[in-house]
Scaffold this motif. Structure first.
Motif, short mmCIF file in Angstrom:
data_model
loop_
_atom_site.label_atom_id
_atom_site.label_comp_id
_atom_site.label_asym_id
_atom_site.label_seq_id
_atom_site.Cartn_x
_atom_site.Cartn_y
_atom_site.Cartn_z
N ILE A 16 -35.09 -6.56 13.72
CA ILE A 16 -35.64 -7.05 12.60
C ILE A 16 -36.32 -5.97 11.70
N ALA A 17 -36.98 -4.97 12.30
CA ALA A 17 -37.61 -3.79 11.53
C ALA A 17 -36.35 -3.23 10.84
N THR A 18 -35.30 -3.05 11.48
CA THR A 18 -33.88 -2.26 10.93
C THR A 18 -33.46 -3.06 10.00
N ALA A 19 -33.14 -4.44 10.08
CA ALA A 19 -32.73 -5.23 9.13
C ALA A 19 -33.54 -5.06 7.78
N SER A 20 -34.78 -5.06 8.08
CA SER A 20 -35.92 -5.15 7.08
C SER A 20 -35.68 -3.89 5.93
N GLN A 21 -35.60 -2.83 6.68
CA GLN A 21 -35.21 -1.32 5.99
C GLN A 21 -33.96 -1.38 5.35
N ILE A 22 -32.81 -1.90 5.95
CA ILE A 22 -31.65 -1.82 5.09
C ILE A 22 -31.55 -2.84 4.01
N ALA A 23 -32.32 -3.79 4.16
CA ALA A 23 -32.33 -4.99 3.14
C ALA A 23 -33.10 -4.26 2.00
N GLY A 32 -37.84 -13.27 1.44
CA GLY A 32 -37.40 -14.48 1.10
C GLY A 32 -36.64 -15.13 2.32
N GLY A 33 -35.75 -16.01 2.01
CA GLY A 33 -34.93 -16.57 3.29
C GLY A 33 -34.40 -15.76 4.09
N VAL A 34 -33.94 -14.51 3.90
CA VAL A 34 -33.07 -13.61 4.76
C VAL A 34 -34.04 -13.35 5.87
N ALA A 35 -35.41 -13.08 5.93
CA ALA A 35 -36.09 -12.82 7.16
C ALA A 35 -36.18 -13.71 7.94
N VAL A 36 -36.22 -15.08 7.51
CA VAL A 36 -36.32 -16.18 8.34
C VAL A 36 -35.01 -16.39 8.89
N TYR A 134 -27.35 -27.64 -3.00
CA TYR A 134 -28.43 -28.60 -3.34
C TYR A 134 -29.78 -28.75 -2.54
N LEU A 135 -29.20 -28.66 -1.17
CA LEU A 135 -30.05 -28.48 -0.06
C LEU A 135 -30.73 -27.32 -0.07
N ALA A 136 -30.50 -26.24 -0.39
CA ALA A 136 -30.90 -24.93 -0.43
C ALA A 136 -32.08 -25.06 -1.20
N VAL A 137 -31.83 -25.35 -2.68
CA VAL A 137 -32.73 -25.49 -3.49
C VAL A 137 -34.08 -26.58 -3.41
N SER A 138 -33.47 -27.63 -2.70
CA SER A 138 -34.35 -28.78 -2.46
C SER A 138 -35.45 -28.50 -1.39
N LEU A 139 -34.91 -27.79 -0.21
CA LEU A 139 -35.68 -27.52 0.97
C LEU A 139 -36.53 -26.53 1.19
N GLU A 140 -36.08 -25.49 0.34
CA GLU A 140 -36.97 -24.21 0.24
C GLU A 140 -38.44 -24.46 0.24
N PHE A 141 -38.95 -25.45 -0.46
CA PHE A 141 -40.15 -25.59 -0.56
C PHE A 141 -40.89 -26.19 0.61
N HIS A 142 -40.08 -26.65 1.48
CA HIS A 142 -40.42 -27.34 2.81
C HIS A 142 -40.27 -26.29 3.98
N GLY A 143 -39.90 -25.23 3.59
CA GLY A 143 -39.68 -24.08 4.69
C GLY A 143 -38.28 -24.00 5.33
N TRP A 144 -37.37 -24.54 4.64
CA TRP A 144 -36.13 -24.53 5.07
C TRP A 144 -35.12 -23.54 4.39
N HIS A 145 -34.52 -22.77 5.03
CA HIS A 145 -33.65 -21.41 4.23
C HIS A 145 -32.20 -21.57 4.72
N CYS A 146 -31.41 -21.36 3.88
CA CYS A 146 -29.96 -21.31 4.10
C CYS A 146 -29.29 -20.20 4.79
N GLU A 150 -22.39 -18.44 6.40
CA GLU A 150 -22.23 -18.63 7.74
C GLU A 150 -22.67 -17.57 8.86
N THR A 151 -23.86 -17.05 8.47
CA THR A 151 -24.41 -15.86 9.10
C THR A 151 -25.34 -16.37 10.29
N VAL A 152 -25.26 -17.44 10.62
CA VAL A 152 -25.74 -18.23 12.03
C VAL A 152 -24.98 -19.20 12.51
#
Length: 245
Positions: A16-23, A32-36, A134-146, A150-152
């Protein structure tokens, strides 16, 4: 080195620390959502996509490829993309088959049917992207991240508390119920519409996500607004007889 091996070798915290630095180096906003989303695969190797990383990659370059894949998926969302025209031509015998069955159709009618079919297929090709955004926009406020791009593995949305969600447009046997991954987390599974009849499943998604605002009317409004603002999202061939209507 495959990404799964890279994360396993580094461990979750260092990955996670490595990904944070590369990001940060790539100007990708980490908080944003990438960390989650990255944390979901760092904490469960079974969720790591198998197609990221190669023999010439080390830990950092494999993680970098994941971040670029995530960002490419986000940049290619429906509201931003320019879809390609169909790469294949219609088979002339299709018109002969239809014309043989319905003999009253003129050659012009058959040509219009062929192009209407191609247009419908192009619309189907972007439907999943429309639903995802649509779901990414609608659900981000509720803590869901896209999980853009296809990264998971087998997961489309990750909640900040670690919950996982797989989304399909139509019902099928693959996502009829929740399944448990190795760390005990449930992958909730949802589809928008039943395949054998017009029955929408938004109420069940509202229940899963703790929302009340998701609906077919809201989704249709999003689709129409997106195409109004970005017509290039749906490719239309210049010679298509429906193009100028």
């Amino acid at each position: 080195m495959k990404l799964q091996h890279a994360i396993e070798k580094l461990g979750a915290k260092k990955s996670i620390a490595t990904a944070s630095q590369i990001a940060e180096d790539l100007n990708i906003r980490w908080d944003g959502g990438v960390a989650v989303v990255f944390s979901a695969i760092a904490g469960d190797l079974e969720r790591v996509p198998r197609n990221i990383g190669g023999k010439n990659d080390n830990e950092s370059s494999a993680i970098r490829k994941w971040l670029l894949k995530y960002q490419a998926g986000k940049d290619g969302r429906a509201s931003q993309r320019k879809s390609n025209l169909p790469g294949t031509v219609s088979d002339p015998v299709i018109e002969k088959i239809i014309g043989s069955r319905i003999s009253g159709l003129t050659e012009k009618d058959l040509n219009k049917i062929q192009y209407a079919h191609r247009l419908a297929m192009s619309a189907e090709n972007i439907l999943g992207l429309m639903l995802e955004e649509y779901l990414a926009v609608s659900l981000e406020f509720h803590g869901w991240h896209c999980a853009w791009g296809e990264t998971v593995k087998s997961v489309d949305f990750v909640h900040e508390d670690g919950r996982l969600l797989q989304v399909k447009n139509r019902s099928n046997s693959e996502n009829s119920s929740s399944s448990t991954v190795r760390n005990g987390t449930q992958i909730e599974k949802w589809f928008r519409i039943k395949a054998d009849r017009i029955e929408y499943m938004w109420s069940s998604l509202n229940e899963i996500c703790g929302t009340i605002e998701l609906s077919e009317d809201s989704f249709v409004d999003f689709v129409q607004t997106t195409l109004k603002n970005n017509p290039a999202c749906l490719s239309v061939e210049q010679e298509n007889p429906w193009a100028d209507l």
